[in-house]
Enzyme design. Structure first.
Site, short mmCIF file in Angstrom:
data_model
loop_
_atom_site.label_atom_id
_atom_site.label_comp_id
_atom_site.label_asym_id
_atom_site.label_seq_id
_atom_site.Cartn_x
_atom_site.Cartn_y
_atom_site.Cartn_z
N HIS A 190 0.82 -1.20 -0.02
CA HIS A 190 0.03 0.02 0.07
C HIS A 190 0.74 1.40 0.18
O HIS A 190 0.60 2.16 -0.76
CB HIS A 190 -1.07 0.14 1.34
CG HIS A 190 -2.17 -1.07 1.07
ND1 HIS A 190 -1.82 -2.30 1.42
CD2 HIS A 190 -3.19 -0.65 0.90
CE1 HIS A 190 -3.18 -3.15 1.12
NE2 HIS A 190 -4.14 -1.88 0.89
N HIS B 89 1.63 -3.57 9.53
CA HIS B 89 3.15 -3.34 9.16
C HIS B 89 3.97 -2.90 10.25
O HIS B 89 3.45 -2.18 11.13
CB HIS B 89 3.06 -2.52 8.17
CG HIS B 89 2.62 -3.05 6.75
ND1 HIS B 89 3.37 -4.11 5.74
CD2 HIS B 89 1.54 -2.87 5.89
CE1 HIS B 89 2.73 -4.42 4.65
NE2 HIS B 89 1.59 -3.72 4.69
#
Length: 160
Positions: free
Chosen positions: A76, A115
């Site tokens: 992303h 993440h």
């Protein structure tokens, strides 16, 4: 919701919207995003780094369902920075908006528990590398095909 802006389909829709007005910029976004996805998936399947919420089950909550089980690198973030670098190369006066969104997407990926900071940092680097490779491919292709620098799709379909 902010994290969704880093999805591949967001950039695809954006690049398709740009194509009629600047075929080179739209092509650059598509090519750079394709390179980013290929590199990112390859790296993820080699590194196999577990996501923070998996590795630290009891201390990091998962606030969204991630697209896969590996975290390194952040796709992303990479996609958001590809879009920023592409826009910055053609429309620097508005690129600051894309920079802020890209940074916020990276931060949101950490906040959402999917993440680590290093995943996001490498996503930034991967976005830049993908943009540079995409730029080289698009520049060489446009030169080889003798396509004018600022051609719009309308001009290509309906020459004046």
């Amino acid at each position: 919701i902010l994290s969704i802006l880093g999805d591949w389909w967001t950039s695809t829709i954006f690049s398709l919207a740009i194509l009629p007005f600047n075929i080179k910029l739209g092509t650059l976004i598509i090519v750079s995003q394709l390179i980013q996805v290929i590199l990112q998936k390859g790296i993820k399947n080699v590194i196999l780094r577990k996501r923070p919420y998996i590795k630290n089950r009891f201390s990091i909550p998962r606030l969204i369902v991630p697209p896969d089980k590996f975290s390194f690198p952040s796709g992303h973030t990479a996609g958001a920075f590809v879009l920023f670098f592409c826009i910055n190369s053609y429309l620097p006066s508005i690129s600051w908006v894309f920079l802020i969104v890209a940074i916020l997407i990276g931060i949101s990926r950490i906040y959402l528990g999917v993440h680590y900071f290093t995943d996001v940092l490498f996503g930034f680097i991967l976005g830049f590398v993908s943009f540079k490779i995409g730029t080289a491919i698009v520049e060489n292709s446009f030169k080889a095909l003798n396509i004018p620098e600022q051609l719009s799709l309308f001009e290509k379909i309906f020459p004046v």
